[in-house]
Enzyme design. Structure first.
Site, PDB file in Angstrom:
ATOM      1  N   LYS A  83      72.789 -93.443  52.573  1.00  0.00           N
ATOM      2  CA  LYS A  83      71.846 -93.928  52.251  1.00  0.00           C
ATOM      3  C   LYS A  83      71.469 -93.584  50.768  1.00  0.00           C
ATOM      4  O   LYS A  83      70.880 -94.413  50.119  1.00  0.00           O
ATOM      5  CB  LYS A  83      70.494 -93.343  53.092  1.00  0.00           C
ATOM      6  CG  LYS A  83      70.680 -94.119  54.576  1.00  0.00           C
ATOM      7  CD  LYS A  83      69.380 -93.548  55.292  1.00  0.00           C
ATOM      8  CE  LYS A  83      69.014 -94.233  56.637  1.00  0.00           C
ATOM      9  NZ  LYS A  83      70.142 -93.654  57.682  1.00  0.00           N
ATOM     10  N   GLU A 105      59.415 -97.453  53.950  1.00  0.00           N
ATOM     11  CA  GLU A 105      58.841 -97.075  55.135  1.00  0.00           C
ATOM     12  C   GLU A 105      59.949 -96.351  56.056  1.00  0.00           C
ATOM     13  O   GLU A 105      61.379 -96.712  55.830  1.00  0.00           O
ATOM     14  CB  GLU A 105      58.264 -98.189  55.885  1.00  0.00           C
ATOM     15  CG  GLU A 105      59.138 -98.994  56.664  1.00  0.00           C
ATOM     16  CD  GLU A 105      60.481 -99.628  56.081  1.00  0.00           C
ATOM     17  OE1 GLU A 105      61.489 -99.356  56.522  1.00  0.00           O
ATOM     18  OE2 GLU A 105      60.312-100.267  55.238  1.00  0.00           O
ATOM     19  N   SER A 369      79.408 -92.052  58.183  1.00  0.00           N
ATOM     20  CA  SER A 369      78.203 -92.382  57.616  1.00  0.00           C
ATOM     21  C   SER A 369      77.517 -91.432  57.224  1.00  0.00           C
ATOM     22  O   SER A 369      76.563 -91.252  56.227  1.00  0.00           O
ATOM     23  CB  SER A 369      77.385 -93.680  58.163  1.00  0.00           C
ATOM     24  OG  SER A 369      77.019 -93.059  59.392  1.00  0.00           O
TER      25      SER A 369
HETATM   26  C1  LIG Z   1      70.570 -94.528  58.592  1.00  0.00           C
HETATM   27  C2  LIG Z   1      71.946 -94.339  59.235  1.00  0.00           C
HETATM   28  C3  LIG Z   1      72.702 -95.111  59.821  1.00  0.00           C
HETATM   29  C4  LIG Z   1      72.229 -96.498  60.233  1.00  0.00           C
HETATM   30  O1  LIG Z   1      72.027 -97.307  59.149  1.00  0.00           O
HETATM   31  P1  LIG Z   1      72.937 -98.503  58.709  1.00  0.00           P
HETATM   32  O2  LIG Z   1      71.950 -99.318  57.819  1.00  0.00           O
HETATM   33  O3  LIG Z   1      73.288 -99.337  60.088  1.00  0.00           O
HETATM   34  O4  LIG Z   1      74.095 -97.885  58.070  1.00  0.00           O
HETATM   35  C5  LIG Z   1      74.026 -94.793  60.114  1.00  0.00           C
HETATM   36  N1  LIG Z   1      74.318 -93.644  59.789  1.00  0.00           N
HETATM   37  C6  LIG Z   1      73.686 -92.733  59.325  1.00  0.00           C
HETATM   38  C7  LIG Z   1      74.271 -91.199  59.016  1.00  0.00           C
HETATM   39  C8  LIG Z   1      72.334 -92.978  58.898  1.00  0.00           C
HETATM   40  O5  LIG Z   1      71.776 -92.039  58.366  1.00  0.00           O
END
Ligand SMILES: *Cc1c(COP(=O)(O)O)cnc(C)c1O
Length: 384
Positions: A83, A105, A369
């Site tokens: 993010k 938000e 992610s």
């Molecule tokens: C917020 C988040 C997601 C989901 O958001 P996307 O916009 O689909 O990437 C996925 N993995 C993590 C670790 C997150 O914090």
């Protein structure tokens, strides 16, 4: 057509917001061409966020499951997930537009924390809207945001969750558009937001592609979890023109009934949500359905319009992973590799482990992610 991915995307917003998104679009085009701004962003991504992130070959897990698993380590970034790529980028864009204030938000709180972080770094005023129910559920993230200097405004209307927080943020934006940028957290919303966020997240795919090109091969498949879809778009963009399978994994929750999952692309239909035409989950009366899975970060009833397009064209395969399979992947990666993954990322891994025969002998790249420290309470329940 500009602002569309096939028939998806666009700008389905009140007249009062048109100048704001037009200003953003213009600034974004100028920002992309501005070498100085680009250099500044690259420098921040490197010296502050921790880019480039490594790719780890998961040796023990590969041996145990019969495929070759590579992990793109977005979990190693500052604040623990991808993010920050987007919030740093949009915070810089805010300054580029001469604005001094950011609003956002947040539901699970992760986007709020990443936004407050970028605002603190760049000296921008920051207001985060959050539903009262979510404030209660995500108390540690509320504390983090406040510590980072953000004002958290509790939304006590409607269902008191993300939907109502979005409405409150939009109202603020209309009123304060001269000074304020609305920092959207995924590849969703009216044009140009999906493109802005994809642009800032595509650094993931660019780095990953470079890694493989340096070694003289590409992976057979790239797998990423899909909430709004930003980490998936970020890594897919590095491989979409190649003969590489792309797989997006939605939260399958506990079942296929409403409220038991977040399978927007799998079980939803096209419609308009948050200013764009894309897939979403709604009932016969047009009411947006509640979504739920073990991972709050994937619980969004819509999805970015580029994913809708990639689904219809067949370029990306969209599938799902149930809560229990995500949880066992969470445990497996922790034990076999010493990496505690975010529950969101565990959905991508869980799909892979569940379908190990299909990937036998194949090279698979998973976008890790985020890290799972935030999820220990959910996974271990009473033990913590
Ligand atoms: C917020 C988040 C997601 C989901 O958001 P996307 O916009 O689909 O990437 C996925 N993995 C993590 C670790 C997150 O914090």
């Amino acid at each position: 057509m500009k602002g569309f991915y096939g028939k998806y995307g666009g700008r389905f917003i009140p007249e009062t917001l048109i100048p704001a998104v037009e200003e953003l679009e213009e600034a974004f085009e100028a920002f992309k061409k501005d070498e100085y701004a680009q250099k500044e962003l690259d420098e921040l991504l490197e010296s502050y966020a921790g880019r480039p992130t490594p790719i780890t070959y998961a040796k023990r897990m590969s041996e145990a499951y019969g495929f070759e698993l590579y992990l793109k380590r977005e979990d190693l970034l500052h604040t623990g997930a991808h993010k920050i790529n987007n919030t740093l980028g949009q915070a810089m864009l805010t300054k580029f537009m001469g604005k001094k204030r950011i609003i956002a938000e947040t539901g699970a709180g992760q986007h709020g924390v990443a936004t407050a972080t970028a605002a603190a770094l760049l000296g921008l005023e920051c207001v985060i809207y959050m539903g009262a129910v979510d404030v209660e559920r995500q108390a540690p993230n509320v504390k983090r945001m406040k510590l980072l200097g953000a004002e958290v405004r509790i939304v006590d209307e409607g269902s008191r969750t993300l939907k109502d927080a979005i409405n409150a943020a939009l109202k603020d934006w209309v009123t304060n558009v001269k000074t304020t940028h609305y920092l959207i957290g995924s590849v969703v919303g009216p044009h140009p937001f999906p493109e802005v966020v994809a642009y800032f997240q595509s650094v993931i795919g660019r780095e990953a592609r470079e890694y493989f090109e340096e070694r003289g091969f590409y992976p057979d498949a790239v797998v990423a979890c899909v909430g709004g879809g930003s980490n998936a778009i970020g890594i897919f963009r590095g491989f979409v023109d190649l003969d590489v399978e792309l797989i997006g994994v939605e939260a399958g929750g506990t079942g296929d009934d409403p409220g038991e999952h977040a399978r927007t692309l799998g079980l939803g239909k096209p419609g308009i949500l948050h200013g764009a035409f894309s897939y979403l989950l709604y009932d016969e009366n047009g009411q947006v359905l509640p979504v739920h899975s073990v991972s709050a970060g994937l619980d969004y009833p819509g999805v970015g319009p580029e994913h809708a397009y990639l689904k219809d064209t067949g370029r990306v395969e969209y599938t799902y992973c149930r809560d229990e399979d995500a949880l066992s992947a969470f445990m497996e990666l922790s034990r076999l590799e010493g990496i505690i993954p975010a529950l969101e990322s565990s959905h991508a891994l869980g799909f892979l482990l569940k379908n190990r025969e299909r990937f036998e002998g194949k090279k698979v790249l998973v976008n890790l992610s985020g890290r799972g420290d935030k999820d220990l309470g959910i996974v271990l329940g009473g033990e913590l």
